[in-house]
Scaffold this active site. Structure first.
Site, PDB file in Angstrom:
ATOM      1  N   SER A  74      28.135  22.976  43.443  1.00 24.13           N
ATOM      2  CA  SER A  74      28.867  22.909  42.180  1.00 24.13           C
ATOM      3  C   SER A  74      30.275  23.490  42.277  1.00 24.13           C
ATOM      4  CB  SER A  74      28.079  23.701  41.130  1.00 24.13           C
ATOM      5  OG  SER A  74      28.876  23.963  40.007  1.00 24.13           O
ATOM      6  N   GLU A 104      31.406  25.284  40.119  1.00 21.30           N
ATOM      7  CA  GLU A 104      31.294  26.662  39.625  1.00 21.30           C
ATOM      8  C   GLU A 104      31.411  27.667  40.768  1.00 21.30           C
ATOM      9  OE1 GLU A 104      30.487  28.564  36.541  1.00 21.30           O
ATOM     10  OE2 GLU A 104      31.630  26.840  35.881  1.00 21.30           O
ATOM     11  N   TYR A 108      24.710  32.036  38.031  1.00 21.06           N
ATOM     12  CA  TYR A 108      24.494  30.640  38.434  1.00 21.06           C
ATOM     13  C   TYR A 108      25.410  30.276  39.601  1.00 21.06           C
ATOM     14  CZ  TYR A 108      25.107  25.533  38.319  1.00 21.06           C
ATOM     15  OH  TYR A 108      25.210  24.203  38.666  1.00 21.06           O
TER      16      TYR A 108
HETATM   17  P1  NAP Z   1      19.923  19.236  34.288  1.00 20.84           P
HETATM   18  O1  NAP Z   1      20.097  18.067  33.390  1.00 20.84           O
HETATM   19  O2  NAP Z   1      19.897  20.611  33.727  1.00 20.84           O
HETATM   20  O3  NAP Z   1      18.561  18.997  35.118  1.00 20.84           O
HETATM   21  C1  NAP Z   1      17.960  20.023  35.853  1.00 20.84           C
HETATM   22  C2  NAP Z   1      16.639  19.524  36.394  1.00 20.84           C
HETATM   23  O4  NAP Z   1      16.028  20.572  37.149  1.00 20.84           O
HETATM   24  C3  NAP Z   1      15.600  19.113  35.331  1.00 20.84           C
HETATM   25  O5  NAP Z   1      14.930  17.964  35.768  1.00 20.84           O
HETATM   26  C4  NAP Z   1      14.653  20.303  35.332  1.00 20.84           C
HETATM   27  O6  NAP Z   1      13.347  19.983  34.924  1.00 20.84           O
HETATM   28  C5  NAP Z   1      14.653  20.654  36.802  1.00 20.84           C
HETATM   29  N1  NAP Z   1      14.152  21.997  37.075  1.00 20.84           N
HETATM   30  C6  NAP Z   1      14.556  23.167  36.538  1.00 20.84           C
HETATM   31  N2  NAP Z   1      13.856  24.198  37.042  1.00 20.84           N
HETATM   32  C7  NAP Z   1      12.988  23.669  37.945  1.00 20.84           C
HETATM   33  C8  NAP Z   1      12.003  24.226  38.800  1.00 20.84           C
HETATM   34  N3  NAP Z   1      11.744  25.537  38.819  1.00 20.84           N
HETATM   35  N4  NAP Z   1      11.320  23.396  39.608  1.00 20.84           N
HETATM   36  C9  NAP Z   1      11.553  22.049  39.582  1.00 20.84           C
HETATM   37  N5  NAP Z   1      12.438  21.463  38.771  1.00 20.84           N
HETATM   38  C10 NAP Z   1      13.161  22.262  37.964  1.00 20.84           C
HETATM   39  O7  NAP Z   1      21.052  19.230  35.427  1.00 20.84           O
HETATM   40  P2  NAP Z   1      22.042  18.043  35.875  1.00 20.84           P
HETATM   41  O8  NAP Z   1      23.256  18.092  35.018  1.00 20.84           O
HETATM   42  O9  NAP Z   1      21.280  16.790  36.029  1.00 20.84           O
HETATM   43  O10 NAP Z   1      22.511  18.575  37.294  1.00 20.84           O
HETATM   44  C11 NAP Z   1      21.779  18.240  38.479  1.00 20.84           C
HETATM   45  C12 NAP Z   1      22.092  19.259  39.559  1.00 20.84           C
HETATM   46  O11 NAP Z   1      23.485  19.239  39.844  1.00 20.84           O
HETATM   47  C13 NAP Z   1      21.781  20.701  39.189  1.00 20.84           C
HETATM   48  O12 NAP Z   1      21.392  21.362  40.363  1.00 20.84           O
HETATM   49  C14 NAP Z   1      23.112  21.261  38.709  1.00 20.84           C
HETATM   50  O13 NAP Z   1      23.142  22.665  38.868  1.00 20.84           O
HETATM   51  C15 NAP Z   1      24.045  20.537  39.650  1.00 20.84           C
HETATM   52  N6  NAP Z   1      25.397  20.296  39.181  1.00 20.84           N
HETATM   53  C16 NAP Z   1      25.596  19.687  37.969  1.00 20.84           C
HETATM   54  C17 NAP Z   1      26.883  19.397  37.559  1.00 20.84           C
HETATM   55  C18 NAP Z   1      27.130  18.701  36.230  1.00 20.84           C
HETATM   56  O14 NAP Z   1      28.285  18.728  35.772  1.00 20.84           O
HETATM   57  N7  NAP Z   1      26.128  18.058  35.624  1.00 20.84           N
HETATM   58  C19 NAP Z   1      27.984  19.718  38.362  1.00 20.84           C
HETATM   59  C20 NAP Z   1      27.732  20.323  39.606  1.00 20.84           C
HETATM   60  C21 NAP Z   1      26.443  20.586  40.014  1.00 20.84           C
HETATM   61  P3  NAP Z   1      12.863  20.077  33.361  1.00 20.84           P
HETATM   62  O15 NAP Z   1      13.236  18.757  32.754  1.00 20.84           O
HETATM   63  O16 NAP Z   1      11.407  20.298  33.498  1.00 20.84           O
HETATM   64  O17 NAP Z   1      13.605  21.225  32.739  1.00 20.84           O
HETATM   65  O1  G4F Z   2      29.782  22.491  29.414  1.00 20.43           O
HETATM   66  P1  G4F Z   2      29.683  23.840  30.007  1.00 20.43           P
HETATM   67  O2  G4F Z   2      28.536  24.679  29.548  1.00 20.43           O
HETATM   68  O3  G4F Z   2      29.720  23.648  31.569  1.00 20.43           O
HETATM   69  P2  G4F Z   2      30.068  24.599  32.807  1.00 20.43           P
HETATM   70  O4  G4F Z   2      29.880  26.029  32.480  1.00 20.43           O
HETATM   71  O5  G4F Z   2      31.400  24.184  33.309  1.00 20.43           O
HETATM   72  O6  G4F Z   2      28.922  24.206  33.839  1.00 20.43           O
HETATM   73  C1  G4F Z   2      28.570  22.848  34.076  1.00 20.43           C
HETATM   74  O7  G4F Z   2      29.362  22.336  35.114  1.00 20.43           O
HETATM   75  C2  G4F Z   2      29.159  22.978  36.381  1.00 20.43           C
HETATM   76  C3  G4F Z   2      30.125  22.317  37.372  1.00 20.43           C
HETATM   77  O8  G4F Z   2      31.353  22.996  37.334  1.00 20.43           O
HETATM   78  C4  G4F Z   2      27.711  22.794  36.791  1.00 20.43           C
HETATM   79  F1  G4F Z   2      27.521  23.338  38.020  1.00 20.43           F
HETATM   80  C5  G4F Z   2      26.821  23.448  35.762  1.00 20.43           C
HETATM   81  O9  G4F Z   2      25.449  23.216  36.122  1.00 20.43           O
HETATM   82  C6  G4F Z   2      27.081  22.797  34.407  1.00 20.43           C
HETATM   83  O10 G4F Z   2      26.668  21.453  34.482  1.00 20.43           O
HETATM   84  O11 G4F Z   2      31.021  24.675  29.669  1.00 20.43           O
HETATM   85  C7  G4F Z   2      32.297  24.157  29.978  1.00 20.43           C
HETATM   86  C8  G4F Z   2      33.370  25.058  29.364  1.00 20.43           C
HETATM   87  C9  G4F Z   2      33.199  26.550  29.685  1.00 20.43           C
HETATM   88  O12 G4F Z   2      34.445  27.073  30.067  1.00 20.43           O
HETATM   89  C10 G4F Z   2      32.787  27.196  28.369  1.00 20.43           C
HETATM   90  O13 G4F Z   2      33.227  28.543  28.183  1.00 20.43           O
HETATM   91  O14 G4F Z   2      33.277  24.976  27.935  1.00 20.43           O
HETATM   92  C11 G4F Z   2      33.473  26.263  27.377  1.00 20.43           C
HETATM   93  N1  G4F Z   2      32.852  26.307  26.042  1.00 20.43           N
HETATM   94  C12 G4F Z   2      33.535  26.585  24.888  1.00 20.43           C
HETATM   95  N2  G4F Z   2      32.674  26.580  23.848  1.00 20.43           N
HETATM   96  C13 G4F Z   2      31.562  26.127  25.743  1.00 20.43           C
HETATM   97  C14 G4F Z   2      31.438  26.291  24.361  1.00 20.43           C
HETATM   98  N3  G4F Z   2      30.504  25.817  26.521  1.00 20.43           N
HETATM   99  C15 G4F Z   2      29.287  25.656  25.923  1.00 20.43           C
HETATM  100  N4  G4F Z   2      28.227  25.311  26.683  1.00 20.43           N
HETATM  101  N5  G4F Z   2      29.126  25.830  24.565  1.00 20.43           N
HETATM  102  C16 G4F Z   2      30.171  26.153  23.732  1.00 20.43           C
HETATM  103  O15 G4F Z   2      30.012  26.300  22.518  1.00 20.43           O
END
Ligand code: NAP
Ligand code: G4F
Length: 330
Positions: free
Chosen positions: A124, A126, A148
């Site tokens: 990520s 992050e 995280y």
């Molecule tokens: P998400 O929607 O939160 O999905 C997370 C998945 O992980 C869900 O299927 C959840 O299952 C499963 N999970 C959680 N705890 C588990 C455990 N203990 N054992 C097995 N499965 C478990 O996340 P996403 O947005 O699809 O992201 C996919 C991956 O990419 C994650 O690793 C995230 O950290 C990473 N990532 C995401 C972003 C982004 O912007 N979306 C960016 C960079 C990296 P349940 O449905 O049962 O909760």
């Molecule tokens: O949407 P966010 O919660 O995503 P964040 O923290 O960037 O993390 C996501 O992206 C990561 C990749 O860079 C993944 F690895 C991670 O698993 C996840 O998918 O927040 C984005 C921004 C933050 O700066 C937060 O402070 O939005 C700002 N924010 C402002 N108000 C808020 C809010 N975020 C959330 N969730 N809720 C608010 O009310």
């Protein structure tokens, strides 16, 4: 011969897009799901009959061993994680167990039982946290700002380490934020677009948000899963930044979402300190040059189209559920 892919996190946003993508490519898709008292398969409802679901949990080594032994996957995509940054301050050790050590458990299962499987780790942006350079590349040092982010750095380097120690085909995709109508409601983009839809339909009159100045490099999840697959089709395993190369503030996202519904955001957005984080990631912007040149990957959906897609789909879905409810109640 038909290739087999195992996806952890298949019920999540990315898991649902990746499984659809791999089915289209002719893969036999296996998805790991955790036991739950209620089934949470909404995101994969449309393909549930075409994928094999296996029970398992990243905190439980034996379930991972069993899945790998039984399936003998050609490719493994480790997408499962405790992925919500704020929760990682409340549950830091659980986040470390799942998001960090979970990757090691899965790599161990592969090392013992299917060492030639190709492995993808969901790293990520992050990890860059308090960024050391702009834009961020594969060579930018990490400085994570949340439990995280710290757990993801561990998982990232254990992936590199298994590649170097055991010659395994293990890749990390350093993905910047990617969103979609299937994004969890707690993440800021979907919180905003769902909130806009509720306001538009008269179901709410405000959205409470934290830091509007944070900047993110947002792309479309449907585009980003292709990059995951491309990484595992190369001759050599490597790590890649996957990003749009553009950055926008949360405030810009808010403005774009309200304006695509014909609303003035300043009438409806309330700042609430409850949503401000103990340590913020102020600015993320990735340089996807390596992915473009080596994988031939580039994103198709831009920022404005992404916001519009999410707002329109939230309005449509809410409208349908309102009319369904009114039929049920008559
Ligand atoms: P998400 O929607 O939160 O999905 C997370 C998945 O992980 C869900 O299927 C959840 O299952 C499963 N999970 C959680 N705890 C588990 C455990 N203990 N054992 C097995 N499965 C478990 O996340 P996403 O947005 O699809 O992201 C996919 C991956 O990419 C994650 O690793 C995230 O950290 C990473 N990532 C995401 C972003 C982004 O912007 N979306 C960016 C960079 C990296 P349940 O449905 O049962 O909760
Ligand atoms: O949407 P966010 O919660 O995503 P964040 O923290 O960037 O993390 C996501 O992206 C990561 C990749 O860079 C993944 F690895 C991670 O698993 C996840 O998918 O927040 C984005 C921004 C933050 O700066 C937060 O402070 O939005 C700002 N924010 C402002 N108000 C808020 C809010 N975020 C959330 N969730 N809720 C608010 O009310």
């Amino acid at each position: 011969m038909t290739k087999k892919a195992l996806i952890t996190g298949i019920t999540g946003q990315d898991g649902s897009y990746l499984s659809g993508f791999l089915l289209e490519k002719g893969y036999e898709v296996y998805g790991m799901v955790r036991r739950s008292s209620v089934e949470r398969f909404e995101r994969i409802e449309h393909i549930k009959d075409r994928v094999h679901l296996v029970q398992g949990d990243l905190t439980d080594q034996s379930s991972l061993d069993e899945a790998v032994k039984e399936i003998q996957p050609d490719e493994v995509y480790n997408l499962a994680a405790q992925s919500f940054v704020p929760t990682s301050w409340n549950q830091p050790t659980l986040t470390g167990e799942i998001t960090g050590l979970g990757a090691t458990r899965l790599l161990e299962a592969l090392r013992k039982l299917k060492p030639d499987a190709r492995f993808y780790q969901a790293s990520s942006s992050e990890m860059f946290g308090k960024v050391r350079e702009v834009p961020q590349t594969e060579l930018t040092p990490f400085h994570p700002r949340s439990p995280y982010g710290v757990a993801k750095v561990y998982a990232h380097f254990i992936t590199v380490n298994y590649r170097e120690s055991y010659d395994m085909f293990a890749c990390s995709g350093i993905l910047f934020n990617h969103e979609s109508p299937r994004r969890g409601l707690e993440f800021v983009t979907r919180k905003i677009t769902h909130g806009v839809a509720r306001i538009k339909l008269g179901l709410a009159n405000e959205i409470r948000l934290g830091n509007l100045d944070a900047k993110r490099d947002w792309g479309y999840a449907g585009d980003y899963v292709e990059a995951m697959w491309l990484m595992l089709q190369q001759d050599r395993p490597d790590d890649y930044v996957i990003a749009s190369g553009e950055t926008h503030s949360v405030r810009e996202f808010v403005e774009a979402a309200f304006s695509s519904a014909g609303l003035d955001w300043e009438r409806f957005v309330v700042l609430d300190p409850k949503f401000v984080r103990p340590a913020e990631v102020d600015l993320l912007i990735g340089d996807p040059k390596k992915a473009r040149e080596k994988l031939g990957w580039s994103p198709k959906v831009g920022f404005r189209d992404l916001v519009k897609m999410m707002v329109e789909e939230d309005i449509e879905t809410l409208k349908n559920s309102i009319s369904l409810n009114s039929i049920v109640n008559t």
